[in-house]
Enzyme design. Structure first.
Site, PDB file in Angstrom:
ATOM      1  N   GLY A  55       0.823  -1.193   0.000  1.00 25.53           N
ATOM      2  CA  GLY A  55       0.000   0.000   0.000  1.00 25.53           C
ATOM      3  C   GLY A  55       0.860   1.247   0.000  1.00 25.53           C
ATOM      4  N   TYR A  83       3.908  -3.129   2.618  1.00 19.21           N
ATOM      5  CA  TYR A  83       3.165  -2.483   3.697  1.00 19.21           C
ATOM      6  C   TYR A  83       2.565  -3.531   4.627  1.00 19.21           C
ATOM      7  CZ  TYR A  83      -0.392   0.248   6.159  1.00 19.21           C
ATOM      8  OH  TYR A  83      -1.167   0.831   7.132  1.00 19.21           O
ATOM      9  N   HIS A 169       8.203  -7.333  -3.615  1.00 20.21           N
ATOM     10  CA  HIS A 169       6.950  -7.742  -4.257  1.00 20.21           C
ATOM     11  C   HIS A 169       7.165  -9.019  -5.069  1.00 20.21           C
ATOM     12  CE1 HIS A 169       4.440  -4.232  -3.301  1.00 20.21           C
ATOM     13  NE2 HIS A 169       5.589  -3.585  -3.276  1.00 20.21           N
ATOM     14  N   GLU A 171       4.858 -10.721  -6.458  1.00 21.85           N
ATOM     15  CA  GLU A 171       3.794 -10.859  -7.440  1.00 21.85           C
ATOM     16  C   GLU A 171       4.132 -10.275  -8.798  1.00 21.85           C
ATOM     17  OE1 GLU A 171       2.661  -7.120  -5.015  1.00 21.85           O
ATOM     18  OE2 GLU A 171       3.833  -8.957  -4.780  1.00 21.85           O
ATOM     19  N   ASP A 227      -8.531  -5.313 -26.191  1.00 24.17           N
ATOM     20  CA  ASP A 227      -9.459  -5.279 -25.059  1.00 24.17           C
ATOM     21  C   ASP A 227     -10.906  -5.119 -25.527  1.00 24.17           C
ATOM     22  OD1 ASP A 227      -7.051  -5.237 -23.691  1.00 24.17           O
ATOM     23  OD2 ASP A 227      -7.096  -3.074 -23.417  1.00 24.17           O
ATOM     24  N   LYS A 373      -3.700  -7.544 -19.188  1.00 21.30           N
ATOM     25  CA  LYS A 373      -3.579  -7.693 -20.629  1.00 21.30           C
ATOM     26  C   LYS A 373      -3.290  -9.130 -21.059  1.00 21.30           C
ATOM     27  CE  LYS A 373      -3.480  -4.655 -23.175  1.00 21.30           C
ATOM     28  NZ  LYS A 373      -4.518  -3.988 -24.004  1.00 21.30           N
TER      29      LYS A 373
END
Length: 517
Positions: A55, A83, A169, A171, A227, A373
């Site tokens: 965060g 965070y 991170h 991810e 998209d 995406k």
């Protein structure tokens, strides 16, 4: 669907949805909840584990987001990321302080002595992606440091490894061993089995659209990108002939974009497209506007007014009720534009999210707004979209309006349109188009002195940008071959009137965004 699931508390991190995706990719269902969620869910929903997201806030701030203490004391394993780790340390009796220097972007970890269930399979020197200004100084009782980054605490575990925290991170794509870490948490520590697959994903989306739309019809906004194309095919599967595709030619499209979309949809997919020529309307509305947020909001407003008018016209001619507008909004658009589940910071408004007017004359259908995406591309393959469309480089909804920095007029649009076409042509010529996630040209609001034919020039500057990415949430610049850049620069200077200098952008995301505006 298996009841096994990982719950993710969102503290406003830009990458929260990526955590959920990585868990799903490992074969375990995941769900994002706001950080204020009641801990009663731990009993009623019976998750296998909990992740506390990153965060933008500092835990030292009085107004910083904090979850109910019961989440930190849950019977199930808990993993704090960035965070989330700082919150664990602070709330459980440790201390968190401002770092002596901020860490944004690439770093690497050095593992501490002793085994770590969370970091099993990792080695000292493994690269990680950092994004923090605070750091843990003293750990709560019963916790130990398992890795550091330049002396800063990078990973911690409780004695039984059921409480873990990491400062980086896992991810994001730029932490290569991130999937290994998350798998260690999900399978080894939480005890999950890889039993969830997205095989019914299309069916779920179709059912959601049918339930929301009922017996009404839908206008689908087509932009020429993957998209909106995937959105259109998904709606056709859900609603059949009750979806009508409308393309608004804003005058902000790439070279040949309108003709290419009409050809692809009408000839290849047998999907008729209604084209609205609104070039003059958009250019008049944007005249004299330099602020990028204002550009996006004006474009959003004009789009909605045009689609509302088209809905009335088509309803009259077809005898149908067009109550909904469908858009190809993706999660990066959402998370950068508005605060969704947590206190995320608005990076920039997207014309189809934060740029929309407060009062909408039509309901919105955005079936892809939780996707990235690469997920949309996989969905496009599932829906039968051809490779040319599936692998097209992303193009911003506001079009060239956000690639002409400063004021917009037809002359400046032609400059960036011509430079962009040359750049893409040279990348294709070098057979690098498929190896680049996105490439484009930007016209800068500066002039520089040059010399052409022994004469002084004072013309504008083109910036070229090419990036590697997976999902648009993080990106790294592409070291294109010098000869490609050289040919592009020479052609732009010779073929694009009013440009005498070309530069190459080597910024990563973060700290920059992919687009300049």
């Amino acid at each position: 669907m298996s009841r096994q699931r990982i719950l993710i508390l969102d503290f406003g991190g830009q990458y929260t949805q990526l955590i959920a995706r990585r868990v799903r990719e490992a074969g375990v269902y995941s769900e994002i909840l706001p950080f204020q969620a009641s801990p009663e869910i731990l009993d009623t929903d019976a998750p296998a584990g909990v992740v506390l997201s990153g965060g933008p806030e500092s835990v030292a701030d009085a107004e910083a987001p904090r979850c109910h203490p019961a989440w930190l004391e849950a019977r199930v394993p808990v993993l704090g990321i960035c965070y989330g780790m700082q919150l664990m340390v602070s709330e459980l009796g440790g201390t968190v302080e401002p770092s002596s220097r901020r860490e944004y972007g690439r770093s690497s970890v050095e593992l501490e002595a002793g085994s770590s269930r969370l970091l099993d399979g990792w080695s000292s020197g493994d690269p990680v992606w950092m994004s923090h200004g605070d750091t843990a100084r003293n750990l709560p009782a019963g916790y130990r440091v398992t890795a550091r980054s330049d002396g800063v605490i990078a990973a911690i575990e409780s004695a039984d490894a059921r409480r873990c925290g990491i400062q980086f991170h896992p991810e994001v794509h730029h932490t290569p061993r991130g999937p290994t870490l998350l798998s260690n948490f999900v399978f080894d520590i939480c005890g999950c089995e890889p039993s969830w697959t997205p095989e019914t994903f299309v069916d779920d989306l179709v059912a959601d659209v049918q339930a929301k739309v009922g017996d009404a019809s839908v206008l689908c906004a087509l932009s020429g990108g993957v998209d909106s194309a995937v959105t259109a095919l998904l709606l056709r599967r859900a609603l059949g002939g009750r979806v009508v595709c409308v393309m608004v030619d804003t005058g902000l499209l790439r070279l040949g974009e309108r003709a290419a979309l009409e050809r692809s949809f009408e000839e290849r997919l047998e999907f008729p497209v209604h084209v609205v020529d609104a070039k003059r309307r958009f250019l008049d509305a944007l005249s004299g506007i330099e602020d990028p947020e204002m550009k996006r909001k004006i474009i959003g407003r004009e789009f909605i007014e045009i689609f509302a008018r088209e809905a009335e016209r088509l309803a009259s001619s077809r005898g149908e009720r067009f109550d909904f507008l469908a858009q190809g909004t993706l999660y990066p658009d959402v998370i950068e534009s508005v605060s969704v589940r947590g206190p995320s910071v608005t990076i920039k408004s997207h014309h189809n999210v934060g740029g929309l007017p407060e009062h909408m004359p039509m309901g919105l259908i955005e079936p892809l707004r939780e996707l990235f995406k690469d997920e949309v591309r996989r969905l496009g393959v599932e829906l039968g979209l051809d490779d040319e469309f599936v692998h097209r480089h992303p193009f911003p909804g506001p079009g060239l309006a956000v690639r002409v920095l400063g004021s917009i007029d037809e002359e400046r649009l032609e400059r960036v349109r011509g430079a962009d076409a040359i750049f893409i042509e040279e990348i294709r010529r070098a057979e690098l188009y498929g190896a680049v996630w996105q490439a484009f040209a930007v016209l800068l609001p500066v002039r520089s002195v040059g010399v052409m034919g022994d004469n002084r020039t004072y013309d504008e500057v083109i910036a070229l940008r090419a990036v590697h990415s997976v999902d648009g949430m993080t990106a790294d610049w592409v070291p294109l071959p010098h000869e490609v850049l050289q040919r592009t620069a020479a052609r732009v200077a010779n073929e694009v009137e009013g440009v005498n200098r070309v530069v190459y952008d080597i910024s990563t995301k973060p700290p920059a965004t992919i687009e300049w505006e």
